[in-house]
Motif scaffolding. Structure first.
Motif, PDB file in Angstrom:
ATOM      1  N   GLY A 113      -1.622   4.078   3.764  1.00  0.00           N
ATOM      2  CA  GLY A 113      -1.423   5.329   2.497  1.00  0.00           C
ATOM      3  C   GLY A 113      -1.631   6.693   3.067  1.00  0.00           C
ATOM      4  N   LYS A 135      -8.088  -6.475  -1.031  1.00  0.00           N
ATOM      5  CA  LYS A 135      -8.434  -6.964   0.482  1.00  0.00           C
ATOM      6  C   LYS A 135      -8.002  -8.330   0.551  1.00  0.00           C
ATOM      7  CE  LYS A 135     -10.580  -2.749   1.600  1.00  0.00           C
ATOM      8  NZ  LYS A 135     -11.462  -2.268   2.918  1.00  0.00           N
ATOM      9  N   SER A 153      -6.123   0.658   6.736  1.00  0.00           N
ATOM     10  CA  SER A 153      -6.366   1.755   6.013  1.00  0.00           C
ATOM     11  C   SER A 153      -5.520   3.028   6.512  1.00  0.00           C
ATOM     12  CB  SER A 153      -7.807   2.187   6.607  1.00  0.00           C
ATOM     13  OG  SER A 153      -8.663   1.014   6.044  1.00  0.00           O
ATOM     14  N   ILE A 194      -4.929   9.785  -4.464  1.00  0.00           N
ATOM     15  CA  ILE A 194      -3.671  10.249  -4.013  1.00  0.00           C
ATOM     16  C   ILE A 194      -3.352  11.812  -4.255  1.00  0.00           C
ATOM     17  CG2 ILE A 194      -1.271   9.947  -4.329  1.00  0.00           C
ATOM     18  CD1 ILE A 194      -2.542   7.323  -3.233  1.00  0.00           C
ATOM     19  N   ASN A 252     -10.398   3.991   1.717  1.00  0.00           N
ATOM     20  CA  ASN A 252      -9.774   2.570   2.302  1.00  0.00           C
ATOM     21  C   ASN A 252      -9.950   1.439   1.410  1.00  0.00           C
ATOM     22  OD1 ASN A 252     -12.610   2.558   2.756  1.00  0.00           O
ATOM     23  ND2 ASN A 252     -12.401   3.057   4.918  1.00  0.00           N
ATOM     24  N   HIS A 253     -10.112   1.725  -0.028  1.00  0.00           N
ATOM     25  CA  HIS A 253     -10.045   0.383  -0.745  1.00  0.00           C
ATOM     26  C   HIS A 253      -9.319   0.931  -2.240  1.00  0.00           C
ATOM     27  CE1 HIS A 253     -10.649  -3.171  -2.857  1.00  0.00           C
ATOM     28  NE2 HIS A 253     -11.939  -3.124  -3.048  1.00  0.00           N
ATOM     29  N   GLN A 254     -10.141   1.972  -2.782  1.00  0.00           N
ATOM     30  CA  GLN A 254      -9.427   2.633  -3.722  1.00  0.00           C
ATOM     31  C   GLN A 254      -9.074   4.117  -2.918  1.00  0.00           C
ATOM     32  OE1 GLN A 254     -10.420   3.572  -8.175  1.00  0.00           O
ATOM     33  NE2 GLN A 254     -11.993   4.517  -7.140  1.00  0.00           N
ATOM     34  N   MET A 255      -7.852   4.607  -3.246  1.00  0.00           N
ATOM     35  CA  MET A 255      -7.378   5.722  -2.679  1.00  0.00           C
ATOM     36  C   MET A 255      -6.992   6.801  -3.847  1.00  0.00           C
ATOM     37  SD  MET A 255      -4.378   3.888  -0.242  1.00  0.00           S
ATOM     38  CE  MET A 255      -3.261   3.476  -1.332  1.00  0.00           C
ATOM     39  N   ARG A 308     -21.059   6.887   1.034  1.00  0.00           N
ATOM     40  CA  ARG A 308     -22.459   6.212   1.158  1.00  0.00           C
ATOM     41  C   ARG A 308     -22.565   5.856   2.625  1.00  0.00           C
ATOM     42  NH1 ARG A 308     -22.177   1.826  -1.322  1.00  0.00           N
ATOM     43  NH2 ARG A 308     -19.926   1.735  -1.085  1.00  0.00           N
ATOM     44  N   ALA A 324       1.062   3.996  -3.176  1.00  0.00           N
ATOM     45  CA  ALA A 324       0.742   5.391  -2.970  1.00  0.00           C
ATOM     46  C   ALA A 324       1.701   6.359  -3.147  1.00  0.00           C
ATOM     47  CB  ALA A 324       0.205   5.613  -1.425  1.00  0.00           C
ATOM     48  N   ILE A 357       0.783  -1.420  -0.046  1.00  0.00           N
ATOM     49  CA  ILE A 357       0.145   0.042   0.063  1.00  0.00           C
ATOM     50  C   ILE A 357       0.772   1.316  -0.067  1.00  0.00           C
ATOM     51  CG2 ILE A 357      -1.689   1.487   1.256  1.00  0.00           C
ATOM     52  CD1 ILE A 357      -3.002  -1.239   2.031  1.00  0.00           C
ATOM     53  N   VAL A 373      -5.225   4.482  -6.754  1.00  0.00           N
ATOM     54  CA  VAL A 373      -4.502   3.219  -6.299  1.00  0.00           C
ATOM     55  C   VAL A 373      -5.565   2.459  -5.752  1.00  0.00           C
ATOM     56  CG1 VAL A 373      -2.733   2.372  -4.481  1.00  0.00           C
ATOM     57  CG2 VAL A 373      -2.214   4.357  -5.714  1.00  0.00           C
ATOM     58  N   VAL A 374      -5.521   1.091  -6.004  1.00  0.00           N
ATOM     59  CA  VAL A 374      -6.682   0.060  -5.464  1.00  0.00           C
ATOM     60  C   VAL A 374      -5.939  -0.824  -4.832  1.00  0.00           C
ATOM     61  CG1 VAL A 374      -8.487  -1.530  -5.907  1.00  0.00           C
ATOM     62  CG2 VAL A 374      -8.366   0.533  -7.270  1.00  0.00           C
ATOM     63  N   PHE A 375      -6.128  -1.044  -3.568  1.00  0.00           N
ATOM     64  CA  PHE A 375      -5.520  -2.203  -2.951  1.00  0.00           C
ATOM     65  C   PHE A 375      -6.532  -3.508  -2.705  1.00  0.00           C
ATOM     66  CE2 PHE A 375      -6.882  -1.590   1.475  1.00  0.00           C
ATOM     67  CZ  PHE A 375      -6.874  -0.228   1.531  1.00  0.00           C
ATOM     68  N   LYS A 377     -19.417   4.460   4.223  1.00  0.00           N
ATOM     69  CA  LYS A 377     -18.481   3.852   3.412  1.00  0.00           C
ATOM     70  C   LYS A 377     -17.599   4.910   2.594  1.00  0.00           C
ATOM     71  CE  LYS A 377     -18.673  -0.478   2.172  1.00  0.00           C
ATOM     72  NZ  LYS A 377     -17.831  -1.781   2.584  1.00  0.00           N
ATOM     73  N   ILE A 401     -24.595   3.577   5.013  1.00  0.00           N
ATOM     74  CA  ILE A 401     -25.352   2.479   4.741  1.00  0.00           C
ATOM     75  C   ILE A 401     -25.654   1.859   6.310  1.00  0.00           C
ATOM     76  CG2 ILE A 401     -24.209   1.450   2.744  1.00  0.00           C
ATOM     77  CD1 ILE A 401     -22.384  -0.349   4.303  1.00  0.00           C
ATOM     78  N   PHE A 427     -14.160  -0.488  -9.160  1.00  0.00           N
ATOM     79  CA  PHE A 427     -12.656   0.175  -8.816  1.00  0.00           C
ATOM     80  C   PHE A 427     -11.888  -0.089 -10.015  1.00  0.00           C
ATOM     81  CE2 PHE A 427     -13.925   0.469  -4.231  1.00  0.00           C
ATOM     82  CZ  PHE A 427     -14.921   1.614  -4.651  1.00  0.00           C
ATOM     83  N   ASP A 457     -15.093   4.018   0.717  1.00  0.00           N
ATOM     84  CA  ASP A 457     -14.217   2.613  -0.112  1.00  0.00           C
ATOM     85  C   ASP A 457     -13.641   3.020  -1.535  1.00  0.00           C
ATOM     86  OD1 ASP A 457     -16.495   2.274  -0.895  1.00  0.00           O
ATOM     87  OD2 ASP A 457     -16.579   0.124  -0.666  1.00  0.00           O
ATOM     88  N   SER A 458     -14.466   4.145  -2.142  1.00  0.00           N
ATOM     89  CA  SER A 458     -13.986   4.625  -3.463  1.00  0.00           C
ATOM     90  C   SER A 458     -13.079   5.693  -3.623  1.00  0.00           C
ATOM     91  CB  SER A 458     -15.174   5.347  -4.138  1.00  0.00           C
ATOM     92  OG  SER A 458     -15.477   6.398  -3.616  1.00  0.00           O
TER      93      SER A 458
END
Lengths: 190, 190
Positions: free
Chosen positions: B63, A81, B60, B32, B27-30, B13, A66, A62, A77-79, B21, B15, A114, B23-24
């Motif tokens: 990065g 999981k 998380s 930068i 914390n999944h896609q970042m 989002r 980054a 990660i 950047v996608v990590f 969330k 939920i 993603f 994550d886009s």
């Protein structure tokens, strides 16, 4: 990449004859100046490739990914999981990755939103040994019908078959340091 | 931080009524570019503090902490490990962290070599809610007899008691976006 090899010689430690610990500057403590040098070098190695996204695998990839993104026009950047738990990945591409260090099979996941079909994906990871992690990420990119721009690795164990398996798929592999062997606790580079 | 709040309004989002969330872009896609804005803002918020090391928690925080280090003279970043397996952490400080999202207690670990008594440690994390993760990291810094420069958080759930528990310890907490409530699936900032 000389700076990296020098750093490995200085601060890397070989334990149990064949495990290279780089936890003081890569995968527990991170040397961000060195990561910037690595990012710059990845850009040089993949200069002619169009890259729209960087894909890596949690955890150790990660930070490197980054920082590297900054040299590729700040592409997202996608990590993938490994540990999902309650923070589940919805709508996921999945691939199985066997980890020899952890002796365990992971189901690695990436949310389908993603990685898009139009993406040109640069895969970045800290180590390449048997190639299982990279192959899992490649599998995910292929499920998304996206293109693979290449695989960029920080440290390659050149005596294992990871590179061969990736190159057999026609993939461009660039490693910043390639280890030829561990000789009596010392790292010998190719 | 306006850019971040705008991004949360646009791409976050809500939920199940109370889980945000991100994550886009976090914390999944970042994103930068956004991480660089966040790093710059952390530097502004902790302008008068000396920082010799950044400490975060996998996954998380990594990065964000890596990019943030660039605004603090490239100080080393250490991430506490939750998932150790065969890649064990030798000679470790340990702290227990209960995760409400994962309903699980983690033993987080940091190699003792990587936090020294002379260090002034900035703790960085993506979320602050009940504060358990930050308290675990603080515990580790205290075991090392190092100083805590502050706690920098990307998104704080202002309606939970994390900030209060940290401030009770005399710690400077800076959050880039503070959520006051979730109103019918919409994020209301403080």
């Amino acid at each position: 990449m000389k700076t990296l090899k020098d750093k490995i010689m200085k601060d890397g430690r070989v334990i149990n004859g064949n495990i290279l610990k780089v936890d003081s500057f890569i995968n527990h403590q991170m040397d961000i100046k060195l990561f910037n040098e690595m990012g710059k070098e990845f850009k040089k190695r993949f200069e002619n490739k169009e890259v729209t996204k960087i894909l890596t695998l949690e955890v150790s990839g990660i930070g490197i990914a980054a920082i590297t993104s900054q040299y590729f026009d700040y592409v997202p950047v996608v990590f993938a999981k490994k540990h999902t738990g309650a923070n589940f990945v919805e709508n996921a591409y999945e691939a199985e990755v066997y980890s020899y260090t952890k002796k365990q099979t992971y189901n690695v996941k990436v949310n389908k939103n993603f990685i898009e079909e139009k993406d040109k994906v640069l895969i970045i990871d800290d180590f390449l040994a048997n190639g299982k992690a990279a192959l899992g990420l490649i599998d995910i990119v292929k499920q998304a019908k996206a293109e693979i721009a290449g695989v960029g690795i920080v440290i390659e164990k050149g005596f294992q078959n990871g590179r061969r398996d990736l190159e057999d798929l026609g993939i461009d592999v660039e490693s910043l340091a390639v280890i030829e062997s561990f000789n009596d606790g010392k790292v010998i580079f190719k």
